[in-house]
Design a protein around this motif. Sequence first.
Motif, PDB file in Angstrom:
ATOM      1  N   THR A   1      63.963   0.549  82.478  1.00  0.00           N
ATOM      2  CA  THR A   1      65.140   1.532  82.619  1.00  0.00           C
ATOM      3  C   THR A   1      65.292   0.858  84.261  1.00  0.00           C
ATOM      4  O   THR A   1      64.832   0.149  84.917  1.00  0.00           O
ATOM      5  N   LEU A   2      66.444   1.681  84.759  1.00  0.00           N
ATOM      6  CA  LEU A   2      66.795   1.466  86.146  1.00  0.00           C
ATOM      7  C   LEU A   2      66.120   2.852  86.697  1.00  0.00           C
ATOM      8  O   LEU A   2      66.368   3.986  86.484  1.00  0.00           O
ATOM      9  N   SER A   3      65.087   2.254  87.581  1.00  0.00           N
ATOM     10  CA  SER A   3      64.334   3.300  88.425  1.00  0.00           C
ATOM     11  C   SER A   3      65.140   4.156  89.286  1.00  0.00           C
ATOM     12  O   SER A   3      65.691   3.483  90.205  1.00  0.00           O
ATOM     13  N   PRO A   4      65.453   5.491  89.158  1.00  0.00           N
ATOM     14  CA  PRO A   4      66.318   6.463  90.019  1.00  0.00           C
ATOM     15  C   PRO A   4      65.854   6.266  91.145  1.00  0.00           C
ATOM     16  O   PRO A   4      66.448   6.300  92.361  1.00  0.00           O
ATOM     17  N   SER A   5      64.382   6.440  91.352  1.00  0.00           N
ATOM     18  CA  SER A   5      63.843   6.507  92.716  1.00  0.00           C
ATOM     19  C   SER A   5      63.809   5.075  93.684  1.00  0.00           C
ATOM     20  O   SER A   5      64.148   5.243  94.735  1.00  0.00           O
ATOM     21  N   LEU A   6      64.063   4.018  92.989  1.00  0.00           N
ATOM     22  CA  LEU A   6      64.071   2.646  93.557  1.00  0.00           C
ATOM     23  C   LEU A   6      65.252   2.185  93.575  1.00  0.00           C
ATOM     24  O   LEU A   6      65.653   1.258  94.208  1.00  0.00           O
ATOM     25  N   ASN A   7      66.188   2.641  92.595  1.00  0.00           N
ATOM     26  CA  ASN A   7      67.430   2.039  92.128  1.00  0.00           C
ATOM     27  C   ASN A   7      67.389   0.502  92.132  1.00  0.00           C
ATOM     28  O   ASN A   7      68.143  -0.040  92.367  1.00  0.00           O
ATOM     29  N   TRP A   8      66.451   0.385  90.946  1.00  0.00           N
ATOM     30  CA  TRP A   8      66.188  -0.946  90.560  1.00  0.00           C
ATOM     31  C   TRP A   8      65.563  -1.127  89.523  1.00  0.00           C
ATOM     32  O   TRP A   8      64.754  -0.256  88.951  1.00  0.00           O
ATOM     33  N   GLY A   9      65.662  -2.314  88.608  1.00  0.00           N
ATOM     34  CA  GLY A   9      65.163  -2.142  87.380  1.00  0.00           C
ATOM     35  C   GLY A   9      63.701  -2.642  87.299  1.00  0.00           C
ATOM     36  O   GLY A   9      63.016  -3.193  88.103  1.00  0.00           O
ATOM     37  N   VAL A  10      63.031  -1.869  86.586  1.00  0.00           N
ATOM     38  CA  VAL A  10      61.564  -1.799  86.338  1.00  0.00           C
ATOM     39  C   VAL A  10      61.055  -1.477  84.700  1.00  0.00           C
ATOM     40  O   VAL A  10      62.029  -1.182  83.963  1.00  0.00           O
ATOM     41  N   GLY A  11      59.964  -1.838  84.390  1.00  0.00           N
ATOM     42  CA  GLY A  11      59.680  -1.931  83.067  1.00  0.00           C
ATOM     43  C   GLY A  11      58.134  -2.073  83.038  1.00  0.00           C
ATOM     44  O   GLY A  11      57.357  -2.283  83.780  1.00  0.00           O
ATOM     45  N   MET A  12      57.795  -1.934  81.575  1.00  0.00           N
ATOM     46  CA  MET A  12      56.302  -2.403  81.275  1.00  0.00           C
ATOM     47  C   MET A  12      56.418  -3.344  80.028  1.00  0.00           C
ATOM     48  O   MET A  12      57.168  -2.960  79.182  1.00  0.00           O
ATOM     49  N   ALA A  13      55.629  -4.493  79.954  1.00  0.00           N
ATOM     50  CA  ALA A  13      55.617  -5.148  78.947  1.00  0.00           C
ATOM     51  C   ALA A  13      54.140  -5.653  78.440  1.00  0.00           C
ATOM     52  O   ALA A  13      53.268  -5.673  79.149  1.00  0.00           O
ATOM     53  N   TYR A  14      53.876  -6.096  77.194  1.00  0.00           N
ATOM     54  CA  TYR A  14      52.859  -6.484  76.704  1.00  0.00           C
ATOM     55  C   TYR A  14      52.950  -8.089  76.592  1.00  0.00           C
ATOM     56  O   TYR A  14      54.084  -8.716  76.186  1.00  0.00           O
ATOM     57  N   ILE A  15      52.322  -8.688  77.464  1.00  0.00           N
ATOM     58  CA  ILE A  15      52.348 -10.040  77.581  1.00  0.00           C
ATOM     59  C   ILE A  15      50.772 -10.874  77.286  1.00  0.00           C
ATOM     60  O   ILE A  15      49.920 -10.038  77.489  1.00  0.00           O
ATOM     61  N   ASP A  16      50.806 -12.159  76.924  1.00  0.00           N
ATOM     62  CA  ASP A  16      49.718 -12.766  76.974  1.00  0.00           C
ATOM     63  C   ASP A  16      48.843 -12.538  78.055  1.00  0.00           C
ATOM     64  O   ASP A  16      49.206 -12.809  79.177  1.00  0.00           O
TER      65      ASP A  16
END
Lengths: 125, 378
Positions: free
Chosen positions: B329-344
Amino acid sequence: MNIPDDLFYTETHEWIKREGENVRVGITDHAQSELTDVVYVELPKMDRHANAKEAVAVVESVKAASDIYAPVKGTVVEVNKALEADPGLINREPYGQGWIFVLKIDNVDELKQLKDSEAYRKQIG
Amino acid sequence: MTEAASRKTPLYDEHVRLGAKMVSFAGWLMPVQYTGIVAEHQAVRNNVGIFDISHMGQFIVASTPSSQKSGGEGAAATWLNMMLTNNIDKLDVGMGQYTFLLNERGGIIDDLIVYRIGDQNFLLVVNAARTEEDLAWLQEHFSVPVRIEDRSANFGGVAIQGPRIGELFHALFGKDVELPPRNAIADLPFGETTVSVARTGYTGEDGIEVFFRATNAVKFWNAALEKGKPLGIKPCGLGARDTLRLEMCYPLNGSDLSPERNPIEAGLGFFVDLSKPNFIGRDVLLKTKENGLCEKLVPFRMKEKGPPPRPHYAVFQNGQRIGEVTSGTLSPSLNWGVGMAYIDAAHAKIGAEIDIEIRGQKFRATIEKKPLYKKSTS
């Protein structure tokens, strides 16, 4: 819900304002309210030619990304760069400073397929 | 929103009255927002916000009276320790812990909070979408004299979260009543009735979760809104709940957690006590620890201002596909794109750069430490 009578509308919630050979396009007050806070707008590429109902832009809210469609066949001749710095314009002034792009229309007759304010009002109930 | 939602929480009419946008969520009609996700998010970070959590499942697990007479006093605790990953024995009466319900493959059926409300009496608060499945699984695995009561339909709940919770708590319960300590739960008088107040939440802010009979829901909700008015309280919907929890890297069941993922992969091994002699899924988790992980859930932050990441976007490194975004999502606190992902797992290093593919174009991101947002950095 604000639905100005001097505009045309699509089923996909774009508004269309005729400006001679061109149309100015944005999303309706109803659409911006459904999308919630707009946080990012991907503008169409300049000079891009698009068919009616072809996705040309993306409006992203906190929750989701939504495609914005060309209402009629035409060429993108202007994009609203102000949205890159301030995407919230779409929420605050959907019919004003929140416009998204201007299309040069291929065939003016296609405008007849668009909804008037009455038909759009009915659509959103 | 294709799923047919029929169920309404006891606060449904209040949400409608407040002008909420209602959506279908896990079979319930829930408010996604009232005035706006960003404003509601900020209310929780800066003041206080209230959420309806009546859709969540509530089970009471207790030893049957006969089991206590026949000397099986520890029946409920012993059995729950077999069913859940965290250690019930570490819970004093009046305390709660985050824990997992796993299948035999170690996969996550649900993540939940279990509160010890009596020596052999437990309250389990589970995800709305999993309530029926959890109950069926628990009932299937009865092996001792334990009874389980599903009180979900008769009980409601709210979460009240934000730095001004202390003031609001005292306004609601009285000047001299003390806030339960973190992770504790206490029954407190409220008007002519009693409600359970737990010092828990899903936002990263200080706060409480309050559980009450459905018939008391409207009264409590309105009292909190009224007493919270001078504190800047806002009713908050699922939209803000999601952005708040994601900034803290709290997982969302169904997105970040699933029966195909185990708690170790999800980076939540802290809530799994492998020193317990046995619990469902333990063997698989031990093997996972021994053999190393295939994939790992990592938080990330976009490097440039751009389109926000979304669930299911592909993750790349050096042109190689290494995983998929599960929350973004776009983090409202940071005003920046953040997320979580499953990666190798081999690539899951803090500080490493990854690329998120968004509509055919790759955008650079950095793997971060949890949480993605800290008050001091704002």
